[in-house]
Design a protein around this motif. Structure first.
Motif, PDB file in Angstrom:
ATOM      1  N   SER A  14       0.942  -1.347  -0.064  1.00 26.80           N
ATOM      2  CA  SER A  14      -0.057   0.010   0.123  1.00 26.80           C
ATOM      3  C   SER A  14       0.912   1.241   0.143  1.00 26.80           C
ATOM      4  N   SER A  15       1.981   1.288   0.593  1.00 28.93           N
ATOM      5  CA  SER A  15       3.164   2.447   0.601  1.00 28.93           C
ATOM      6  C   SER A  15       3.425   2.668  -0.760  1.00 28.93           C
ATOM      7  N   LEU A  16       3.789   1.465  -1.518  1.00 26.44           N
ATOM      8  CA  LEU A  16       4.252   1.607  -2.853  1.00 26.44           C
ATOM      9  C   LEU A  16       3.055   2.247  -3.659  1.00 26.44           C
ATOM     10  N   SER A  17       2.044   1.887  -3.526  1.00 21.52           N
ATOM     11  CA  SER A  17       0.984   2.377  -4.334  1.00 21.52           C
ATOM     12  C   SER A  17       0.331   3.786  -4.091  1.00 21.52           C
ATOM     13  N   VAL A  18       0.561   4.014  -2.640  1.00 23.53           N
ATOM     14  CA  VAL A  18       0.431   5.494  -2.613  1.00 23.53           C
ATOM     15  C   VAL A  18       1.584   6.236  -3.309  1.00 23.53           C
ATOM     16  N   PHE A  19       2.676   5.843  -3.023  1.00 18.32           N
ATOM     17  CA  PHE A  19       3.934   6.488  -3.809  1.00 18.32           C
ATOM     18  C   PHE A  19       3.637   6.567  -5.157  1.00 18.32           C
ATOM     19  N   LEU A  20       3.342   5.397  -5.884  1.00 18.27           N
ATOM     20  CA  LEU A  20       3.048   5.336  -7.190  1.00 18.27           C
ATOM     21  C   LEU A  20       2.055   6.364  -7.506  1.00 18.27           C
ATOM     22  N   PHE A  21       1.093   6.418  -6.662  1.00 21.90           N
ATOM     23  CA  PHE A  21      -0.095   7.553  -6.961  1.00 21.90           C
ATOM     24  C   PHE A  21       0.401   8.958  -7.122  1.00 21.90           C
ATOM     25  N   VAL A  22       1.092   9.045  -5.904  1.00 26.42           N
ATOM     26  CA  VAL A  22       1.519  10.365  -5.568  1.00 26.42           C
ATOM     27  C   VAL A  22       2.472  10.971  -6.984  1.00 26.42           C
ATOM     28  N   SER A  23       3.460  10.089  -7.129  1.00 24.73           N
ATOM     29  CA  SER A  23       4.479  10.425  -8.156  1.00 24.73           C
ATOM     30  C   SER A  23       3.728  10.596  -9.742  1.00 24.73           C
ATOM     31  N   ILE A  24       2.826   9.600 -10.084  1.00 26.63           N
ATOM     32  CA  ILE A  24       1.797   9.796 -11.353  1.00 26.63           C
ATOM     33  C   ILE A  24       1.411  11.336 -11.220  1.00 26.63           C
ATOM     34  N   SER A  25       0.530  11.727 -10.105  1.00 28.27           N
ATOM     35  CA  SER A  25      -0.252  12.810 -10.145  1.00 28.27           C
ATOM     36  C   SER A  25       0.811  13.878 -10.344  1.00 28.27           C
ATOM     37  N   LEU A  26       1.882  13.892  -9.470  1.00 31.52           N
ATOM     38  CA  LEU A  26       2.845  14.947  -9.812  1.00 31.52           C
ATOM     39  C   LEU A  26       3.332  15.002 -10.990  1.00 31.52           C
ATOM     40  N   LEU A  27       3.658  13.928 -11.796  1.00 32.57           N
ATOM     41  CA  LEU A  27       4.305  13.883 -13.029  1.00 32.57           C
ATOM     42  C   LEU A  27       3.241  14.304 -13.964  1.00 32.57           C
ATOM     43  N   ASN A  28       1.852  14.162 -13.871  1.00 30.22           N
ATOM     44  CA  ASN A  28       0.982  14.592 -14.633  1.00 30.22           C
ATOM     45  C   ASN A  28       0.890  16.089 -14.383  1.00 30.22           C
ATOM     46  N   LYS A  29       0.972  16.648 -13.223  1.00 32.10           N
ATOM     47  CA  LYS A  29       0.689  18.043 -12.881  1.00 32.10           C
ATOM     48  C   LYS A  29       1.789  18.920 -13.477  1.00 32.10           C
ATOM     49  N   LEU A  30       2.914  18.267 -13.163  1.00 27.12           N
ATOM     50  CA  LEU A  30       4.137  19.195 -13.261  1.00 27.12           C
ATOM     51  C   LEU A  30       4.760  19.149 -14.640  1.00 27.12           C
ATOM     52  N   TRP A  31       4.497  17.980 -15.270  1.00 28.67           N
ATOM     53  CA  TRP A  31       5.173  17.829 -16.674  1.00 28.67           C
ATOM     54  C   TRP A  31       4.238  17.563 -17.676  1.00 28.67           C
ATOM     55  N   LEU A  32       3.408  16.555 -17.488  1.00 31.19           N
ATOM     56  CA  LEU A  32       2.518  16.196 -18.900  1.00 31.19           C
ATOM     57  C   LEU A  32       1.331  17.151 -19.270  1.00 31.19           C
ATOM     58  N   THR A  33       0.751  17.586 -18.281  1.00 30.83           N
ATOM     59  CA  THR A  33      -0.124  18.709 -18.414  1.00 30.83           C
ATOM     60  C   THR A  33       0.283  20.030 -19.102  1.00 30.83           C
ATOM     61  N   PRO A  34       1.544  20.614 -18.501  1.00 27.91           N
ATOM     62  CA  PRO A  34       1.807  21.639 -18.815  1.00 27.91           C
ATOM     63  C   PRO A  34       2.317  21.588 -20.638  1.00 27.91           C
ATOM     64  N   ILE A  35       2.983  20.222 -20.829  1.00 27.96           N
ATOM     65  CA  ILE A  35       3.637  20.105 -21.977  1.00 27.96           C
ATOM     66  C   ILE A  35       2.384  19.927 -23.299  1.00 27.96           C
ATOM     67  N   ARG A  36       1.183  19.257 -22.579  1.00 30.06           N
ATOM     68  CA  ARG A  36       0.091  18.958 -23.443  1.00 30.06           C
ATOM     69  C   ARG A  36      -0.374  20.408 -23.789  1.00 30.06           C
ATOM     70  N   LYS A  37      -0.599  21.584 -22.867  1.00 29.86           N
ATOM     71  CA  LYS A  37      -1.125  22.601 -22.919  1.00 29.86           C
ATOM     72  C   LYS A  37      -0.308  23.215 -24.091  1.00 29.86           C
ATOM     73  N   GLN A  38       0.981  23.369 -23.921  1.00 28.45           N
ATOM     74  CA  GLN A  38       2.198  24.226 -24.697  1.00 28.45           C
ATOM     75  C   GLN A  38       1.786  23.488 -26.223  1.00 28.45           C
ATOM     76  N   ARG A  39       1.647  22.420 -26.234  1.00 20.94           N
ATOM     77  CA  ARG A  39       1.537  21.754 -27.806  1.00 20.94           C
ATOM     78  C   ARG A  39       0.263  22.304 -28.240  1.00 20.94           C
ATOM     79  N   PHE A  40      -0.592  22.214 -27.576  1.00 21.06           N
ATOM     80  CA  PHE A  40      -2.168  22.798 -27.794  1.00 21.06           C
ATOM     81  C   PHE A  40      -2.171  24.094 -28.460  1.00 21.06           C
ATOM     82  N   LEU A  41      -1.423  25.027 -27.685  1.00 18.28           N
ATOM     83  CA  LEU A  41      -1.425  26.329 -28.030  1.00 18.28           C
ATOM     84  C   LEU A  41      -0.652  26.535 -29.203  1.00 18.28           C
TER      85      LEU A  41
END
Ligand code: HEM
Length: 544
Positions: A14-41
């Motif tokens: 469960s610690s691993l899955s929490v860690f994974l969840f937090v890491s994926i959310s952070l990756l999404n928020k701090l990298w994937l989403t900005p890059i997606r918006k940048q491409r879109f614009l």
């Protein structure tokens, strides 16, 4: 033993899955989403700076600003745009009128296309104010009129409109005059010496908002003003500092801890003023009425029988904070810049004095005469063009929205710059950075070629300044009474170093031995005063 093993495996998994969840959310928020918006614009032809992990462009902005704000300016130069926003200034040249930048992981579209500015400022549903329900700005303004949105904003705006309506302002004129008298009495002790006008106007505007809106004096609200000033400095210190989302809940900085204390302190002080007002009404035998000023109207709304009109005690506190800040900061800096400009353009000072003397002689100003002050009005307009107290506006795009031919994705910010518009040579001509009040001689509409979006010192559209008439009245009364008594020049030791601490402020005081009185300039009884700039404060920037 097996159970223990099983439990520890579950814990690790469960610690691993929490860690994974937090890491994926952070990756999404701090990298994937900005890059997606940048491409879109970018696909739509919107150019701009590239996203850099976590910080976006903030490091670059901080270093550019440190450089541009580090040096004083020539006192005849009023070109604030490259000084305050060197990043926008240089990117505008590279990327064109509308471009993409990054405040941490948040996309910000910088917009100077005038038609877009108009649309963004007018469509408050599509482009609402940004979230300020947390952080230091919330401590400063609460959920008051400047920050509120939707139905709550509409309710608060109606209340404020009633009190700050042009007709109600007439009844505030005597209190404004009395406050200016108080300041001028103080000046008598400094005749012929330097006066720190910024400090003087800070006291004056605090006194005026305290008397007119809250029925008290500056001294009574002094602790509130002091605490709000401290928060403003904290906000400035923390602007362009990116923090990991949610981190402040676990790790509190010194500023976090201090601001919590200040929030409580301000809350308690405003409650005391409200309690006093309640007691005064009770002593007068008035039930359900707390006076006709702003505080009285707010307290009355707390007990309104109509649920839709009723507001809470926290609403009153937030609104008081908002008006203490908005009513004081902007007007005092505007007055300081007017007097600075008249001190260095004494021909315009003389023109304004002649107008004032023709209208009022040595008498106190009155509402009819104030409305007829044309030259003083031109000077105020030109000062607000060159030195707008509010230098930029930020709005959010809540849902995917069409702006001209562009489609803007949800959850980005749009930034509009008063400075970029007010200093644009294509709009104002090659002399855009010079003090030329004559450009307003035929009124604002003529000066702006009937394009209200190019001149926005008080904002534009439904969320424009509710205190516009109040502020200009206060400025005209103050200037009239000063010009009737004093002529002034800029101190030779004045250092021209405009900075941003919430509003556009002059940074340095002028340390100079007292000067003896010199003969007056205009041949009337006015005294000669050398103007000092303001006391310095050790911070550099922020936005409204
Ligand atoms: C020279 C003086 C002033 C200037 C340049 C100024 C400028 C502005 C600007 C630009 C806005 C719009 C902000 C935005 O759209 O994001 C604004 C809003 C506001 N101002 Fe002023 N202001 C001044 C004086 C005052 C005074 C004296 C008061 C109070 C008595 C006041 C109260 C407010 C409030 C409450 C709002 C929010 C209005 C809303 O959102 O409905 N302002 N001001």
């Amino acid at each position: 033993m097996d159970i223990l093993k099983f439990a520890s495996t579950v814990f690790v998994l469960s610690s691993l899955s929490v860690f994974l969840f937090v890491s994926i959310s952070l990756l999404n928020k701090l990298w994937l989403t900005p890059i997606r918006k940048q491409r879109f614009l970018r696909r739509q032809g919107i150019k701009g700076t590239s996203y850099k992990f976590l910080h976006g462009n903030t490091k670059e902005i901080l270093s550019l600003r440190k450089e541009s704000m580090g040096m004083p300016m020539d006192y005849l130069s009023h070109n604030l745009f490259p000084r305050f926003h060197p990043h926008f200034y240089s990117w505008l040249k590279i990327y064109g009128k509308n471009f993409l930048t990054w405040y941490g992981p948040r996309a910000e579209l910088f917009v100077t296309e005038v038609e877009f500015v108009k649309e963004i400022m007018n469509k408050i549903q599509d482009y609402p104010k940004i979230e300020m329900s947390t952080g230091f700005v919330k401590v400063l303004l609460g959920d008051g009129l400047v920050t509120a949105k939707g139905k709550k904003w509409a309710k608060q705006r109606k209340l404020a409109n009633q009190v700050f309506h042009a007709d109600s302002l007439k009844s505030m004129t005597p209190a404004m005059i009395a406050s200016v008298e108080m300041m001028l009495d103080r000046w008598k002790q400094h005749e012929g010496k330097e006066i720190d006008v910024f400090q003087e106007f800070k006291f004056l505007s605090s006194e005026i908002i305290s008397r007119t809106a809250f029925g008290s004096s500056f001294m009574e609200g002094k602790d509130i003003f002091d605490m709000l000033t401290e928060i403003a400095i904290i906000i400035t210190r923390n602007s362009y500092r990116v923090r990991l989302p949610g981190l402040s809940r676990f790790f509190k900085s010194e500023d976090d801890i201090r601001s919590e204390k200040l929030e409580q302190g301000i809350h308690d002080s405003i409650l005391r003023i409200m309690e006093k007002r309640k007691k005064e009404s009770a002593m007068r035998g008035e039930v359900g009425s707390f006076g006709t000023d702003f505080l009285g109207s707010l307290m009355k709304a707390m007990i309104d029988s109509d649920q839709d009109k009723r507001i809470t005690i926290q609403d009153v506190i937030d609104e008081c904070k908002t008006f203490y800040v908005a009513g004081q900061e902007t007007t005092s800096t505007m007055l300081s810049w007017v007097v600075f400009l008249l001190g260095s353009h004494t021909d315009w000072q003389e023109k304004a004095r002649q107008e004032v003397l023709n209208l009022f002689g040595k008498e106190q100003p009155n509402s009819d005469g104030i409305a007829r002050l044309k030259i003083v009005n031109m000077i105020i307009n030109e000062t607000l063009r060159l030195y707008p107290p509010v230098t930029e506006f930020t709005r959010q795009v809540k849902e995917e929205t069409k702006l001209g031919n562009y489609i803007l994705p949800a959850n980005i910010h749009v930034v509009l710059s008063t400075l970029a518009l007010h200093h644009d040579t294509n709009i104002w001509g090659e002399d855009a950075h010079q003090f030329k009040p004559e450009r307003f001689s035929q009124g604002v509409a003529k000066a702006t070629n009937n394009n209200p979006a190019v001149y926005i010192p008080f904002g534009l559209g439904p969320r424009s300044c509710v205190g516009l008439n109040f502020a200009t009245n206060e400025a005209k009364i103050s200037l009239t009474m000063i010009l009737q008594r004093y002529s002034f020049t800029l101190s030779p030791t004045y250092i021209h170093s405009p900075i941003q601490i919430l509003t556009t402020r002059p940074q340095h005081g002028v340390q100079q031995p007292a000067q003896s009185s010199t003969p007056n300039v205009s041949g009337d009884n006015s005294k000669h005063a050398l103007l000092a700039g303001p006391l310095s404060e050790k911070v550099s920037d922020s936005s409204w």
